[in-house]
Enzyme design. Structure first.
Site, mmCIF file in Angstrom:
data_model
loop_
_atom_site.group_PDB
_atom_site.id
_atom_site.type_symbol
_atom_site.label_atom_id
_atom_site.label_comp_id
_atom_site.label_asym_id
_atom_site.label_seq_id
_atom_site.Cartn_x
_atom_site.Cartn_y
_atom_site.Cartn_z
ATOM 1 N N HIS A 88 6.068 5.803 -4.191
ATOM 2 C CA HIS A 88 5.404 6.230 -2.954
ATOM 3 C C HIS A 88 4.146 5.421 -2.674
ATOM 4 O O HIS A 88 3.894 5.047 -1.536
ATOM 5 C CB HIS A 88 5.062 7.719 -2.998
ATOM 6 C CG HIS A 88 6.265 8.600 -2.984
ATOM 7 N ND1 HIS A 88 7.153 8.629 -1.940
ATOM 8 C CD2 HIS A 88 6.738 9.470 -3.898
ATOM 9 C CE1 HIS A 88 8.121 9.474 -2.197
ATOM 10 N NE2 HIS A 88 7.894 10.002 -3.387
ATOM 11 N N GLN A 117 2.395 10.808 2.979
ATOM 12 C CA GLN A 117 3.185 10.419 1.819
ATOM 13 C C GLN A 117 2.693 9.077 1.291
ATOM 14 O O GLN A 117 1.777 9.030 0.481
ATOM 15 C CB GLN A 117 4.671 10.383 2.188
ATOM 16 C CG GLN A 117 5.593 10.242 1.011
ATOM 17 C CD GLN A 117 7.051 10.412 1.413
ATOM 18 O OE1 GLN A 117 7.371 10.879 2.501
ATOM 19 N NE2 GLN A 117 7.944 10.036 0.536
ATOM 20 N N CYS A 118 3.271 7.998 1.714
ATOM 21 C CA CYS A 118 2.946 6.691 1.142
ATOM 22 C C CYS A 118 1.535 6.221 1.486
ATOM 23 O O CYS A 118 0.867 5.615 0.649
ATOM 24 C CB CYS A 118 3.991 5.666 1.562
ATOM 25 S SG CYS A 118 5.638 6.117 0.938
ATOM 26 N N VAL A 119 1.056 6.505 2.694
ATOM 27 C CA VAL A 119 -0.287 6.047 3.062
ATOM 28 C C VAL A 119 -1.337 6.877 2.324
ATOM 29 O O VAL A 119 -2.257 6.332 1.718
ATOM 30 C CB VAL A 119 -0.499 6.065 4.590
ATOM 31 C CG1 VAL A 119 -1.842 5.438 4.947
ATOM 32 C CG2 VAL A 119 0.632 5.339 5.317
ATOM 33 N N THR A 122 -1.303 6.038 -1.460
ATOM 34 C CA THR A 122 -1.957 4.745 -1.705
ATOM 35 C C THR A 122 -3.474 4.895 -1.621
ATOM 36 O O THR A 122 -4.203 4.335 -2.446
ATOM 37 C CB THR A 122 -1.447 3.692 -0.715
ATOM 38 O OG1 THR A 122 -0.032 3.517 -0.914
ATOM 39 C CG2 THR A 122 -2.160 2.362 -0.892
#
Length: 183
Positions: A88, A117-119, A122
């Site tokens: 992710h 999720q991924c943003v 990160t």
């Protein structure tokens, strides 16, 4: 170079999903392009990240041919890395941290698809690794999840990141701070 723009998962794979019809901002490429132009004008590193799920047979399987940036996006310039991830966050399965360390980057500007999720993931990992993080909310987008609207998800993401893991900003705020014209 002390700052890097990380463009996360703004890729055709999402457009291939039936859920694309419900994405909050189908024109996500517009604010992302403004950030890319701003980063380049400021001399910041731009790093492109694409999500892959090899062997899945789905929209994120490289064999399906959809692991590429949205057509409307600026194209990576020479020297701008394009990384492929299977987790992710953009760090765990890529050489992102190595690239940032080698370039002397201390601050990350993050944007992309799937705000929560991924943003968000990160941003959290980047903060844990010691980077200053700027989360550019209006250069992210997501889908509703269950009873939660995309707007509620974005609001929740801003609330949990603000002053803990990231500074929350808009594209216009970053443009105003730099004085660079990216329109």
């Amino acid at each position: 170079m002390k700052r890097a723009l990380i463009v996360i998962d703004v890729q055709e794979s999402f457009r291939a999903l039936p859920s694309w019809e419900r994405i909050a901002n189908p024109k996500i490429a517009d604010p992302v392009n403004r950030l890319v132009r701003l980063a380049r004008a400021e001399g910041d590193q731009v790093i492109w990240v694409l999500h892959t799920e090899p062997g899945s047979g789905g929209a994120f399987d490289p064999e399906q041919g959809r692991i590429r940036l949205l057509e409307e996006l600026e194209r990576p310039a020479p020297g701008e890395p394009v990384l492929h991830k299977t987790a992710h966050n953009a760090f765990t399965t890529t050489r992102l941290q190595q690239l940032l360390t080698e370039a002397g980057v201390r601050e990350l500007v993050v944007c992309g698809i799937r705000t929560e999720q991924c943003v968000e993931t990160t941003a959290r990992v980047g903060s844990d690794l010691g980077y200053g993080v700027v989360f550019v909310t209006d250069a992210t987008t997501t889908h509703p999840i269950g009873a939660l609207s995309a707007e509620a998800i974005v609001e929740r993401t801003e609330a949990v990141l603000r002053d803990r893991f990231a500074r929350i900003a808009t594209v216009a705020e970053l443009e105003a701070e730099s004085g660079a014209s990216t329109a």
